[in-house]
Design an enzyme around this catalytic site. Structure first.
Site, PDB file in Angstrom:
ATOM      1  N   CYS A   1       0.842  -1.186   0.000  1.00  0.00           N
ATOM      2  CA  CYS A   1       0.000   0.000   0.000  1.00  0.00           C
ATOM      3  C   CYS A   1       0.883   1.243   0.000  1.00  0.00           C
ATOM      4  O   CYS A   1       1.955   1.262   0.593  1.00  0.00           O
ATOM      5  CB  CYS A   1      -0.946   0.098   1.203  1.00  0.00           C
ATOM      6  SG  CYS A   1      -2.068  -1.277   1.374  1.00  0.00           S
TER       7      CYS A   1
ATOM      8  N   ARG B   1       3.524   0.009  -5.066  1.00  0.00           N
ATOM      9  CA  ARG B   1       3.357  -0.611  -3.745  1.00  0.00           C
ATOM     10  C   ARG B   1       2.046  -1.396  -3.619  1.00  0.00           C
ATOM     11  O   ARG B   1       1.825  -2.088  -2.633  1.00  0.00           O
ATOM     12  CB  ARG B   1       3.389   0.467  -2.654  1.00  0.00           C
ATOM     13  CG  ARG B   1       4.661   1.280  -2.641  1.00  0.00           C
ATOM     14  CD  ARG B   1       4.629   2.295  -1.533  1.00  0.00           C
ATOM     15  NE  ARG B   1       4.516   1.649  -0.249  1.00  0.00           N
ATOM     16  CZ  ARG B   1       5.528   1.155   0.430  1.00  0.00           C
ATOM     17  NH1 ARG B   1       6.741   1.244  -0.062  1.00  0.00           N
ATOM     18  NH2 ARG B   1       5.341   0.594   1.595  1.00  0.00           N
TER      19      ARG B   1
ATOM     20  N   TRP C   1      -2.910  -2.567  -1.557  1.00  0.00           N
ATOM     21  CA  TRP C   1      -2.662  -3.982  -1.826  1.00  0.00           C
ATOM     22  C   TRP C   1      -3.429  -4.708  -0.736  1.00  0.00           C
ATOM     23  O   TRP C   1      -3.054  -4.641   0.435  1.00  0.00           O
ATOM     24  CB  TRP C   1      -1.167  -4.268  -1.762  1.00  0.00           C
ATOM     25  CG  TRP C   1      -0.813  -5.654  -2.179  1.00  0.00           C
ATOM     26  CD1 TRP C   1      -0.607  -6.076  -3.454  1.00  0.00           C
ATOM     27  CD2 TRP C   1      -0.605  -6.795  -1.337  1.00  0.00           C
ATOM     28  NE1 TRP C   1      -0.298  -7.412  -3.459  1.00  0.00           N
ATOM     29  CE2 TRP C   1      -0.283  -7.879  -2.186  1.00  0.00           C
ATOM     30  CE3 TRP C   1      -0.656  -7.016   0.038  1.00  0.00           C
ATOM     31  CZ2 TRP C   1      -0.020  -9.152  -1.697  1.00  0.00           C
ATOM     32  CZ3 TRP C   1      -0.396  -8.283   0.523  1.00  0.00           C
ATOM     33  CH2 TRP C   1      -0.080  -9.342  -0.347  1.00  0.00           C
TER      34      TRP C   1
ATOM     35  N   ASN D   1      -1.299   1.758   5.850  1.00  0.00           N
ATOM     36  CA  ASN D   1      -0.508   0.725   5.176  1.00  0.00           C
ATOM     37  C   ASN D   1      -0.035  -0.237   6.256  1.00  0.00           C
ATOM     38  O   ASN D   1       0.701   0.167   7.151  1.00  0.00           O
ATOM     39  CB  ASN D   1       0.687   1.402   4.471  1.00  0.00           C
ATOM     40  CG  ASN D   1       1.750   0.415   4.037  1.00  0.00           C
ATOM     41  OD1 ASN D   1       1.457  -0.748   3.794  1.00  0.00           O
ATOM     42  ND2 ASN D   1       2.977   0.881   3.930  1.00  0.00           N
ATOM     43  N   GLY D   2      -0.474  -1.488   6.196  1.00  0.00           N
ATOM     44  CA  GLY D   2      -0.039  -2.457   7.211  1.00  0.00           C
ATOM     45  C   GLY D   2      -1.185  -3.341   7.630  1.00  0.00           C
ATOM     46  O   GLY D   2      -2.195  -3.454   6.918  1.00  0.00           O
TER      47      GLY D   2
ATOM     48  N   GLU E   1      15.718 -17.667 -11.152  1.00  0.00           N
ATOM     49  CA  GLU E   1      15.335 -16.270 -11.365  1.00  0.00           C
ATOM     50  C   GLU E   1      14.647 -16.095 -12.723  1.00  0.00           C
ATOM     51  O   GLU E   1      13.660 -15.358 -12.841  1.00  0.00           O
ATOM     52  CB  GLU E   1      16.586 -15.383 -11.227  1.00  0.00           C
ATOM     53  CG  GLU E   1      16.412 -13.909 -11.529  1.00  0.00           C
ATOM     54  CD  GLU E   1      15.411 -13.191 -10.630  1.00  0.00           C
ATOM     55  OE1 GLU E   1      14.934 -13.783  -9.644  1.00  0.00           O
ATOM     56  OE2 GLU E   1      15.076 -12.038 -10.953  1.00  0.00           O
TER      57      GLU E   1
ATOM     58  N   LYS F   1      10.898 -14.647 -13.197  1.00  0.00           N
ATOM     59  CA  LYS F   1      10.577 -13.483 -14.041  1.00  0.00           C
ATOM     60  C   LYS F   1       9.437 -13.823 -14.995  1.00  0.00           C
ATOM     61  O   LYS F   1       8.532 -13.029 -15.186  1.00  0.00           O
ATOM     62  CB  LYS F   1      11.784 -13.036 -14.868  1.00  0.00           C
ATOM     63  CG  LYS F   1      12.886 -12.308 -14.163  1.00  0.00           C
ATOM     64  CD  LYS F   1      12.554 -10.919 -13.669  1.00  0.00           C
ATOM     65  CE  LYS F   1      11.962 -10.953 -12.290  1.00  0.00           C
ATOM     66  NZ  LYS F   1      12.801 -10.914 -11.162  1.00  0.00           N
TER      67      LYS F   1
ATOM     68  N   GLU G   1       5.971 -14.341 -13.014  1.00  0.00           N
ATOM     69  CA  GLU G   1       5.351 -13.199 -12.341  1.00  0.00           C
ATOM     70  C   GLU G   1       4.794 -12.159 -13.295  1.00  0.00           C
ATOM     71  O   GLU G   1       3.849 -11.460 -12.955  1.00  0.00           O
ATOM     72  CB  GLU G   1       6.292 -12.563 -11.314  1.00  0.00           C
ATOM     73  CG  GLU G   1       7.470 -11.829 -11.886  1.00  0.00           C
ATOM     74  CD  GLU G   1       8.383 -11.280 -10.812  1.00  0.00           C
ATOM     75  OE1 GLU G   1       7.906 -10.871  -9.752  1.00  0.00           O
ATOM     76  OE2 GLU G   1       9.600 -11.260 -11.039  1.00  0.00           O
TER      77      GLU G   1
ATOM     78  N   HIS H   1      15.758 -36.625 -12.198  1.00  0.00           N
ATOM     79  CA  HIS H   1      15.131 -37.157 -10.985  1.00  0.00           C
ATOM     80  C   HIS H   1      13.652 -36.796 -10.901  1.00  0.00           C
ATOM     81  O   HIS H   1      13.064 -36.831  -9.827  1.00  0.00           O
ATOM     82  CB  HIS H   1      15.881 -36.658  -9.743  1.00  0.00           C
ATOM     83  CG  HIS H   1      17.312 -37.079  -9.721  1.00  0.00           C
ATOM     84  ND1 HIS H   1      17.700 -38.367  -9.469  1.00  0.00           N
ATOM     85  CD2 HIS H   1      18.448 -36.385  -9.972  1.00  0.00           C
ATOM     86  CE1 HIS H   1      19.013 -38.454  -9.542  1.00  0.00           C
ATOM     87  NE2 HIS H   1      19.492 -37.266  -9.853  1.00  0.00           N
TER      88      HIS H   1
ATOM     89  N   LYS I   1       5.436  -4.147  -5.054  1.00  0.00           N
ATOM     90  CA  LYS I   1       6.897  -4.023  -5.056  1.00  0.00           C
ATOM     91  C   LYS I   1       7.491  -4.253  -3.681  1.00  0.00           C
ATOM     92  O   LYS I   1       8.562  -4.819  -3.543  1.00  0.00           O
ATOM     93  CB  LYS I   1       7.266  -2.632  -5.575  1.00  0.00           C
ATOM     94  CG  LYS I   1       8.745  -2.393  -5.755  1.00  0.00           C
ATOM     95  CD  LYS I   1       9.244  -3.074  -6.997  1.00  0.00           C
ATOM     96  CE  LYS I   1      10.736  -2.999  -7.159  1.00  0.00           C
ATOM     97  NZ  LYS I   1      11.206  -4.142  -7.969  1.00  0.00           N
TER      98      LYS I   1
HETATM   99  C1  F6R Z   1      10.535 -10.574  -7.977  1.00  0.00           C
HETATM  100  C2  F6R Z   1      10.497  -9.635  -6.867  1.00  0.00           C
HETATM  101  C3  F6R Z   1      10.274 -10.164  -5.500  1.00  0.00           C
HETATM  102  C4  F6R Z   1      11.239  -9.469  -4.527  1.00  0.00           C
HETATM  103  C5  F6R Z   1      10.928  -9.899  -3.085  1.00  0.00           C
HETATM  104  C6  F6R Z   1      11.913  -9.309  -2.107  1.00  0.00           C
HETATM  105  O1  F6R Z   1      10.783  -9.919  -9.181  1.00  0.00           O
HETATM  106  O2  F6R Z   1      10.622  -8.467  -7.055  1.00  0.00           O
HETATM  107  O3  F6R Z   1      10.424 -11.541  -5.457  1.00  0.00           O
HETATM  108  O4  F6R Z   1      12.546  -9.810  -4.880  1.00  0.00           O
HETATM  109  O5  F6R Z   1       9.638  -9.480  -2.759  1.00  0.00           O
HETATM  110  O6  F6R Z   1      11.884  -7.927  -2.142  1.00  0.00           O
HETATM  111  P1  F6R Z   1      13.056  -7.068  -1.525  1.00  0.00           P
HETATM  112  O7  F6R Z   1      14.278  -7.332  -2.337  1.00  0.00           O
HETATM  113  O8  F6R Z   1      12.588  -5.651  -1.658  1.00  0.00           O
HETATM  114  O9  F6R Z   1      13.229  -7.499  -0.106  1.00  0.00           O
END
Ligand code: F6R
Length: 615
Positions: free
Chosen positions: A2, A27, A75, A101-102, A488, A492, A495, A511, A610
């Site tokens: 949020c 956010r 969010w 927010n929280g 990774e 990507k 998501e 396996h 984010k």
């Molecule tokens: C994936 C992504 C998330 C963050 C995760 C940790 O693209 O962005 O998986 O990597 O939420 O976030 P931080 O690095 O901000 O602790």
């Protein structure tokens, strides 16, 4: 999660809050809302959807006058995203308005009590409970808004960044923080409130970041008064000068932030090692490490804690630390670590990695490690973030703001910082010869140019993306340093394009996952010349004989994989342990193009945010 924004001053609040919400939309973007106050009446509008939906609604629904206002982009945690659950929320009397927010964890019991006292609730949110608790305290104790907020917050359990105003106090906003970030921008006779500083960058470069368990009464004429929520002690406001520029937070000609951030990586990596790496002098200098060298050199082991992409960077660092500095490393999901009574001693060094510096699980894991006596070192991107402040020492990645929800430059810059640390420790411990140390520094210095070269395959990657965009499932394989890159790459893709993808160590395929392979299954294999190349080639043959489609990420000039694969994407040659900085680039671009081709919202994928400030 949020985003919250507030303004009190002489200007019209609406455009400031609206633009601020757009900047904070990373956010959370389930719903958005705004409340404006012109001293006579409160205008409130909110809606499920994004900030543009709010903008359309406001235009049809309310007057946008008033120089006090608060806004929210959500969010969802409690209650589905709909108009009613959106913030801001009124108290029952209609006098108080809040954004939050929280999470208030004990909201259910408080709600029960308030219902007994006659309060009614229109939403399912914990936030509406909080504002009515504040109202109840204010009425019963006959106190002003600030005091009522303080008393109420001492009764709640959970996390919050809140902004509240009272219809009877048109010159005041009360804010408070625990667990979620809150910045106050200090202008000339005007104040801004926001989850980060981006909403007020063009108005002021002066900011106060509230610490946990602090609240502030922000008054137009009297300024900012900060107190501790628990014991009421006054706190001297520490005003910071912001280094951030407006240019850093706009798309700058790119269609999406994610694409911009992918292309920023050459410079971001340079910024990460600037002033730290000197290949000519054979030096790595990092204040956070230099000042705590003994802790690292005497460490029994390093425990890395992180989530998501940052966890993948941590996993790459496990290979790097063990290879270069011969220090045992364990890499832990912060969310698991914090709840499983881990064995930690004073001889452990914990490295916490986080782009945002706000991830709730990582923050909680840090607190746990500290309570057990470990030395905790942070690798964060956001300067002044909660994790940066909570750790004993740290190193910033200096990647610049990352706004696209899918992490890209954070990953490569985190690996760069961690590599610098490993090199420094290897030199100090003598686990790397003088000449090898020099070679690594020189190669690391060349990485930005090589990333630039890898980016030049973009047109070819687009063709590959077009070929596989309709796949329902994908596999990503890698070995050694590139196993985490496979994870990774898969993250990507899933998501932002919502295609199911799995990352595996290439040798593990036989396996189990090999059963999935048929002519419908694209398999992205990282097969750079160094790093068990022959073994990976054998894995590719196993896939080929089961008719899987093979897309190889290979070293420039490779012919062997080219002969076997359906497609190859080349990256420049480098030292094996630096290859993740290059092999990850085509995988980022591939996911990006597939998501664009599928018409997905690349910068704001569904259900994500984010900054994950809830557990
Ligand atoms: C994936 C992504 C998330 C963050 C995760 C940790 O693209 O962005 O998986 O990597 O939420 O976030 P931080 O690095 O901000 O602790």
């Amino acid at each position: 999660m949020c985003g919250i924004v507030g303004y009190i001053g002489k200007r019209e609040a609406y455009p400031i809050i609206l633009e601020g919400l757009k900047r904070l939309e990373y956010r959370g973007y389930d719903s958005a809302g705004i409340a404006l106050y012109d001293g006579n009446s409160i205008q409130l509008s909110k809606t499920k959807g994004k900030v543009v939906d709010l903008e359309n609604r406001v235009n049809n629904e309310i007057e946008t006058t008033g120089s006090l206002g608060i806004g929210h982009t959500r969010w969802a945690t409690h209650g589905v995203p709909n108009d009613i659950n959106s913030h801001p929320h009124y108290s029952n009397s209609g006098d108080l308005v809040i954004i939050h927010n929280g999470i208030i964890e004990n909201y259910a019991s408080i709600k029960k009590e308030l219902i007994k006292r006659g309060y009614t609730f229109s939403s399912e949110t914990d936030t509406e409970v909080l504002i009515n608790l504040i109202e109840d305290v204010k009425k019963n104790e006959q106190v002003k808004l600030g005091k009522a907020v303080q008393i109420a917050l001492n009764q709640v359990v959970g996390a919050y960044a809140i902004a509240v105003f009272d219809k009877n106090k048109p010159d005041e906003i009360v804010v408070a923080k625990l667990g979620s970030p809150l910045a106050i921008g200090v202008g000339e006779n005007e104040f801004f409130i926001a989850s980060d500083a981006t909403p007020f960058l063009e108005y002021t470069k002066k900011a106060i970041y509230l610490e946990d368990e602090e609240m502030a009464i922000v008054r137009l004429k009297k300024g900012v008064k900060i107190r501790k929520i628990k014991n009421d002690a006054l706190v001297d406001p520490y005003i910071q000068e912001l280094q951030l520029n407006l240019e850093q937070i706009v798309k700058g000609g790119y269609e999406h932030f994610m694409l911009k951030e992918i292309h920023e990586q050459p410079n971001a990596i340079k910024d990460t090692y600037r002033g730290r790496l000197n290949a000519n002098k054979g030096q790595v200098r990092m204040a956070g490490i230099d000042d705590n060298l003994e802790k690292f050199l005497n460490a029994n082991r390093i425990i890395v804690i992180a989530c998501g992409t940052s966890w993948h960077a941590g996993l790459v660092s496990e290979y790097i630390f063990e290879d270069l500095a011969r220090i045992p490393v364990e890499v832990e999901y912060a969310s698991e670590f914090r709840y499983r009574n881990p064995v930690i001693t004073e001889n452990d060094v914990v490295i916490a990695i986080s782009q945002s510096g706000e991830t709730a699980d990582t923050l909680a894991a840090i607190k746990l490690a500290k309570s057990k006596g470990a030395f905790v070192f942070g690798v964060c991107n956001v300067v002044g973030s909660s994790i940066a402040r909570e750790t004993h020492a740290g190193a910033y990645t200096h990647a610049g703001p990352e706004i696209g929800v899918a992490s890209t430059k954070a990953f490569t810059t985190q690996i760069t910082v961690l590599t610098l640390i490993a090199l420094k420790l290897a030199k100090e411990k003598g686990t790397l010869s003088h000449s090898e140390f020099h070679l690594h520094l020189q190669e690391l210095e060349l990485i930005p140019d090589k990333v630039q070269k890898a980016l030049q395959s973009d047109a070819h990657i687009k063709v590959v993306a077009e070929t596989y965009k309709d796949a329902k499932n994908c596999l990503y394989l890698g070995r050694g340093f590139n196993f985490p890159v496979a994870l990774e790459g898969a993250l990507k893709l899933k998501e932002i394009s919502y295609i199911h993808a799995e990352g595996y160590p290439a040798a593990e395929m036989k396996h189990g996952p090999i059963a999935l392979i048929d002519e419908q299954m694209p398999v992205f294999v990282i097969a750079t010349k160094k790093g068990h190349y022959d073994k990976v080639v054998s894995n590719i043959q196993e896939i080929k004989s089961r008719k899987g489609k093979i897309i190889g990420i290979v070293t420039e000039g490779d012919t062997e994989v080219k002969n076997l694969a359906d497609h190859v994407i080349e990256v420049p040659e480098t030292l094996e342990l630096l290859t993740p900085l290059l092999t990850t680039i085509p995988l980022q671009l591939l996911s990006y193009h597939i998501a664009v081709m599928l018409d997905k919202n690349v910068d704001q994928p569904r259900n994500l945010a984010k900054s994950v400030t809830v557990e």
